[in-house]
Design a protein around this motif. Structure first.
Motif, short mmCIF file in Angstrom:
data_model
loop_
_atom_site.label_atom_id
_atom_site.label_comp_id
_atom_site.label_asym_id
_atom_site.label_seq_id
_atom_site.Cartn_x
_atom_site.Cartn_y
_atom_site.Cartn_z
N LEU A 107 0.85 -1.19 0.00
CA LEU A 107 0.00 0.00 0.00
C LEU A 107 0.88 1.24 0.00
O LEU A 107 2.10 1.16 0.17
CB LEU A 107 -0.94 0.01 1.23
N VAL A 108 0.23 2.39 -0.18
CA VAL A 108 0.87 3.69 -0.05
C VAL A 108 0.18 4.43 1.08
O VAL A 108 -1.05 4.57 1.09
CB VAL A 108 0.79 4.50 -1.36
N ARG A 109 0.98 4.90 2.05
CA ARG A 109 0.41 5.58 3.22
C ARG A 109 0.77 7.07 3.15
O ARG A 109 1.95 7.43 2.99
CB ARG A 109 0.94 4.97 4.50
N VAL A 110 -0.23 7.93 3.31
CA VAL A 110 -0.05 9.38 3.30
C VAL A 110 -0.45 9.91 4.66
O VAL A 110 -1.58 9.69 5.11
CB VAL A 110 -0.88 10.05 2.18
N ASP B 273 3.42 9.31 13.66
CA ASP B 273 4.24 8.10 13.53
C ASP B 273 5.11 8.14 12.27
O ASP B 273 6.22 7.60 12.26
CB ASP B 273 3.35 6.86 13.49
N ALA B 274 4.59 8.78 11.20
CA ALA B 274 5.33 8.82 9.94
C ALA B 274 6.57 9.69 10.03
O ALA B 274 7.48 9.57 9.21
CB ALA B 274 4.42 9.32 8.82
N PHE B 275 6.61 10.59 11.03
CA PHE B 275 7.74 11.50 11.17
C PHE B 275 8.68 11.09 12.31
O PHE B 275 9.65 11.77 12.59
CB PHE B 275 7.22 12.92 11.44
N SER B 276 8.41 9.96 12.95
CA SER B 276 9.15 9.58 14.15
C SER B 276 10.61 9.24 13.85
O SER B 276 11.47 9.41 14.72
CB SER B 276 8.46 8.39 14.83
N PHE B 277 10.92 8.77 12.64
CA PHE B 277 12.30 8.39 12.35
C PHE B 277 13.23 9.61 12.38
O PHE B 277 14.45 9.47 12.52
CB PHE B 277 12.40 7.65 11.02
N LEU B 278 12.67 10.82 12.25
CA LEU B 278 13.49 12.02 12.35
C LEU B 278 14.05 12.19 13.76
O LEU B 278 15.07 12.86 13.96
CB LEU B 278 12.68 13.25 11.95
N ASN B 279 13.38 11.59 14.75
CA ASN B 279 13.80 11.69 16.14
C ASN B 279 14.47 10.40 16.62
O ASN B 279 14.61 10.18 17.82
CB ASN B 279 12.60 12.01 17.04
N GLY B 280 14.85 9.54 15.68
CA GLY B 280 15.54 8.31 16.06
C GLY B 280 14.63 7.21 16.53
O GLY B 280 15.07 6.30 17.23
N ARG B 281 13.36 7.26 16.15
CA ARG B 281 12.40 6.25 16.58
C ARG B 281 11.67 5.69 15.38
O ARG B 281 11.43 6.39 14.39
CB ARG B 281 11.38 6.85 17.56
N VAL C 34 -9.78 13.93 0.70
CA VAL C 34 -9.08 15.13 1.12
C VAL C 34 -8.85 15.01 2.62
O VAL C 34 -9.81 14.87 3.40
CB VAL C 34 -9.89 16.40 0.80
N ILE C 35 -7.58 15.03 3.03
CA ILE C 35 -7.25 14.86 4.44
C ILE C 35 -6.49 16.09 4.93
O ILE C 35 -5.88 16.81 4.14
CB ILE C 35 -6.44 13.58 4.69
N THR C 36 -6.55 16.28 6.24
CA THR C 36 -5.95 17.48 6.83
C THR C 36 -5.18 17.12 8.09
O THR C 36 -4.82 15.94 8.28
CB THR C 36 -7.05 18.53 7.11
N ASN C 37 -4.97 18.10 8.96
CA ASN C 37 -4.06 17.97 10.09
C ASN C 37 -4.24 16.65 10.85
O ASN C 37 -5.33 16.35 11.34
CB ASN C 37 -4.26 19.13 11.07
N GLY C 38 -3.15 15.87 10.96
CA GLY C 38 -3.15 14.66 11.79
C GLY C 38 -3.84 13.46 11.19
O GLY C 38 -3.93 12.42 11.85
N GLN C 39 -4.30 13.53 9.97
CA GLN C 39 -5.02 12.41 9.37
C GLN C 39 -4.09 11.56 8.51
O GLN C 39 -3.08 12.03 7.97
CB GLN C 39 -6.21 12.90 8.54
N VAL C 40 -4.49 10.29 8.36
CA VAL C 40 -3.70 9.32 7.59
C VAL C 40 -4.66 8.58 6.66
O VAL C 40 -5.75 8.15 7.06
CB VAL C 40 -2.98 8.31 8.51
N VAL C 41 -4.25 8.40 5.42
CA VAL C 41 -5.03 7.62 4.46
C VAL C 41 -4.11 6.63 3.78
O VAL C 41 -2.92 6.91 3.56
CB VAL C 41 -5.73 8.53 3.42
#
Length: 284
Positions: free
Chosen positions: A183-186, A235-243, A211-218
């Motif tokens: 799948l593709v996760r946005v 969760d999609a941005f967690s790897f920037l903080n080493g997680r 159409v999705i907005t703040n904090g939503q995932v599709v």
């Protein structure tokens, strides 16, 4: 009628007709002159010349009308051809790239890119993308992996991210696109994006656009289904903080992402927190 003798019924009737209306006499005189002109060869010749001249003038008028219509038709055709040519040139001008860039990230590395318009891209490990900027659109083809985009606003040039199964369109926002095996996760941190499955034109399928907005995932699946999932977009941005955060993920998602990202996170030891959901199974 005036040649009839006085006192005849025809002459009396004619005189009464003349006396009834002054216009009768005028019309009679006009007819008399016309008959007189036709009674002599010179008059007949003059009438023939006038008729010929009238026919010539009418023919010339018709010819000029035809020429005018042909000229108008030619002008309209020329304008149509010029508009088609100019429109095609405009489309070609728009379709000419003004900036192109390719980026490939090996296993264990995270790359940070700043594009010409100020848009910032964080390319995760083992990711591959192509960036092409046009005059009317900013386009990114994510071939593999995961990327986070902080898009500079430009209403005249929407920012489009495509994979083989999904298309994401934004004007200005921060979001992540993760191209997984199935799948593709946005995930949207802030702003608004439009997510639509990519469907071949030959297929008669009405795909659902979300159409999705703040904090939503599709999530977009290969069968063109789009599903709004209940999971934190952060969760999609967690790897920037080493997680690395996995929520309801199977081994097919966990293993590849962990292997390609572990080195970039400088992981020397691993702490794993697992939450199991208890499922009651009724007796058969």
């Amino acid at each position: 009628m005036r040649e009839h003798s006085q006192g005849t019924p025809e002459r009396d009737a004619f005189e009464r007709w003349l006396a009834d209306d002054p216009r009768h006499a005028s019309e009679y005189e006009s007819i008399t002159r016309a008959m007189h002109r036709m009674s002599s060869p010179e008059s007949l010749s003059t009438l023939a010349d006038e008729a010929e001249q009238h026919a010539f003038l009418a023919q010339e008028a018709r010819r000029k009308n035809r020429q005018r219509r042909v000229g108008q038709l030619f002008l309209v055709s020329l304008l149509c051809i010029m508009s088609v040519v100019f429109h095609q040139q405009y489309l070609d001008w728009q379709a000419t790239p003004v900036m192109q860039m390719a980026a490939q990230n090996p296993v264990g590395q995270i790359a940070f890119k700043t594009l010409d318009d100020g848009t910032r891209v964080t390319l995760s490990a083992k990711s591959d993308m192509e960036v092409t900027y046009y005059r009317h659109q900013r386009h990114v083809l994510l071939k593999e992996g995961e990327a986070i985009f902080e898009v500079t606003k430009d209403p005249d040039r929407p920012f489009v991210v495509e994979t083989d199964t999904a298309r994401v369109t934004v004007l200005g926002t921060r979001f992540a696109v993760n191209k997984l095996q199935q799948l593709v996760r946005v995930s949207v941190d802030h702003g608004t994006v439009k997510v639509e499955p990519k469907v071949q034109e030959t297929l008669n399928i009405e795909a659902e656009t979300r159409v999705i907005t703040n904090g939503q995932v599709v999530e977009v699946f290969p069968n063109h289904a789009t599903v709004l999932v209940n999971r934190p977009a952060a969760d999609a941005f967690s790897f920037l903080n080493g997680r690395l955060v996995f929520d309801r993920a199977d081994i097919n998602e966990i293993a590849p992402r962990f292997l390609v990202t572990a080195k970039s996170l400088c992981i020397h030891w691993v702490r794993i927190s697992v939450i199991f959901q208890q499922i009651s199974i009724s007796a058969m």
